[in-house]
Design a protein around this motif. Structure first.
Motif, PDB file in Angstrom:
ATOM      1  N   LEU A 167       0.915  -1.030  -0.031  1.00 52.82           N
ATOM      2  CA  LEU A 167       0.102  -0.014  -0.010  1.00 52.82           C
ATOM      3  C   LEU A 167       0.984   1.176   0.171  1.00 52.82           C
ATOM      4  O   LEU A 167       0.509   2.256  -0.897  1.00 52.82           O
ATOM      5  N   CYS A 168       2.032   1.252   0.972  1.00 47.89           N
ATOM      6  CA  CYS A 168       2.821   2.546   0.710  1.00 47.89           C
ATOM      7  C   CYS A 168       3.311   2.599  -0.701  1.00 47.89           C
ATOM      8  O   CYS A 168       3.419   3.576  -1.201  1.00 47.89           O
ATOM      9  N   GLN A 169       3.991   1.693  -1.352  1.00 43.53           N
ATOM     10  CA  GLN A 169       4.376   1.432  -2.806  1.00 43.53           C
ATOM     11  C   GLN A 169       3.110   2.070  -3.692  1.00 43.53           C
ATOM     12  O   GLN A 169       3.419   3.070  -4.584  1.00 43.53           O
ATOM     13  N   ILE A 170       2.031   1.638  -3.490  1.00 41.75           N
ATOM     14  CA  ILE A 170       0.801   1.890  -4.325  1.00 41.75           C
ATOM     15  C   ILE A 170       0.660   3.477  -4.211  1.00 41.75           C
ATOM     16  O   ILE A 170       0.568   4.287  -5.196  1.00 41.75           O
TER      17      ILE A 170
ATOM     18  N   HIS B 121       9.610   4.509   4.496  1.00 45.22           N
ATOM     19  CA  HIS B 121       9.438   3.218   3.638  1.00 45.22           C
ATOM     20  C   HIS B 121      10.891   2.632   3.840  1.00 45.22           C
ATOM     21  O   HIS B 121      10.904   1.565   4.000  1.00 45.22           O
ATOM     22  N   ALA B 122      11.718   3.264   3.624  1.00 42.90           N
ATOM     23  CA  ALA B 122      13.278   2.811   3.642  1.00 42.90           C
ATOM     24  C   ALA B 122      13.639   2.423   5.095  1.00 42.90           C
ATOM     25  O   ALA B 122      14.369   1.492   5.359  1.00 42.90           O
ATOM     26  N   ALA B 123      12.933   2.896   6.132  1.00 46.02           N
ATOM     27  CA  ALA B 123      13.382   2.717   7.377  1.00 46.02           C
ATOM     28  C   ALA B 123      12.391   1.348   7.863  1.00 46.02           C
ATOM     29  O   ALA B 123      12.686   0.965   9.067  1.00 46.02           O
ATOM     30  N   GLY B 124      11.427   1.010   7.024  1.00 50.11           N
ATOM     31  CA  GLY B 124      10.715  -0.053   7.467  1.00 50.11           C
ATOM     32  C   GLY B 124       9.394   0.428   8.080  1.00 50.11           C
ATOM     33  O   GLY B 124       8.644  -0.492   8.843  1.00 50.11           O
ATOM     34  N   ASP B 125       8.984   1.970   8.642  1.00 49.23           N
ATOM     35  CA  ASP B 125       7.953   2.302   9.145  1.00 49.23           C
ATOM     36  C   ASP B 125       6.856   2.383   8.061  1.00 49.23           C
ATOM     37  O   ASP B 125       6.690   3.477   7.380  1.00 49.23           O
ATOM     38  N   GLU B 126       6.162   1.310   7.586  1.00 49.89           N
ATOM     39  CA  GLU B 126       5.251   1.358   6.555  1.00 49.89           C
ATOM     40  C   GLU B 126       3.909   2.278   7.184  1.00 49.89           C
ATOM     41  O   GLU B 126       3.280   2.894   6.300  1.00 49.89           O
ATOM     42  N   LYS B 127       3.607   1.936   8.290  1.00 51.30           N
ATOM     43  CA  LYS B 127       2.489   2.647   8.707  1.00 51.30           C
ATOM     44  C   LYS B 127       2.735   4.278   8.716  1.00 51.30           C
ATOM     45  O   LYS B 127       1.705   5.158   8.219  1.00 51.30           O
ATOM     46  N   LYS B 128       3.578   4.878   8.919  1.00 53.89           N
ATOM     47  CA  LYS B 128       4.050   6.124   8.903  1.00 53.89           C
ATOM     48  C   LYS B 128       4.232   6.595   7.210  1.00 53.89           C
ATOM     49  O   LYS B 128       3.517   7.561   7.005  1.00 53.89           O
ATOM     50  N   CYS B 129       4.473   5.725   6.529  1.00 51.96           N
ATOM     51  CA  CYS B 129       4.556   5.691   4.951  1.00 51.96           C
ATOM     52  C   CYS B 129       3.078   5.995   4.539  1.00 51.96           C
ATOM     53  O   CYS B 129       2.919   7.161   3.778  1.00 51.96           O
TER      54      CYS B 129
END
Length: 94
Positions: free
Chosen positions: A29-32, A66-74
């Motif tokens: 979802l982040c990438q989308i 996203h790079a830090a792995g914090d998908e919720k924040k992204c």
């Protein structure tokens, strides 16, 4: 008896795998959202409200999260940026 044990194993495996799928969905979802923003940047070419800079900043922050792995924040950042893009498209004041 063997059937119930086998069913229990499958149920347990499915429950343990669920968080893995959820994490994958967040990354997707982040990438989308990032892709949607990138595709919507044509709207920013005619923007005079100053939102273009804000959205560029949001994209940078989202990519860092996203790079830090914090998908919720992204997802949080990109969702707001998408809303701003939609408001620009409608001619509203975001």
């Amino acid at each position: 008896m063997k059937r119930s044990v086998l069913a229990g194993v499958f149920v347990t495996a499915a429950m343990l795998a669920s968080p893995v799928f959820a994490a994958g969905n967040e990354a997707d979802l982040c990438q989308i959202n990032l892709d949607k923003i990138n595709n919507g940047k044509a709207l920013l070419a005619t923007d005079t409200s100053g939102k273009s800079g804000e959205i560029d900043t949001a994209v940078s922050q989202a990519k860092a999260a996203h790079a830090a792995g914090d998908e919720k924040k992204c997802i949080e950042i990109t969702s707001k940026a998408l809303q701003d893009l939609q408001n620009l498209d409608k001619g509203g004041n975001p």
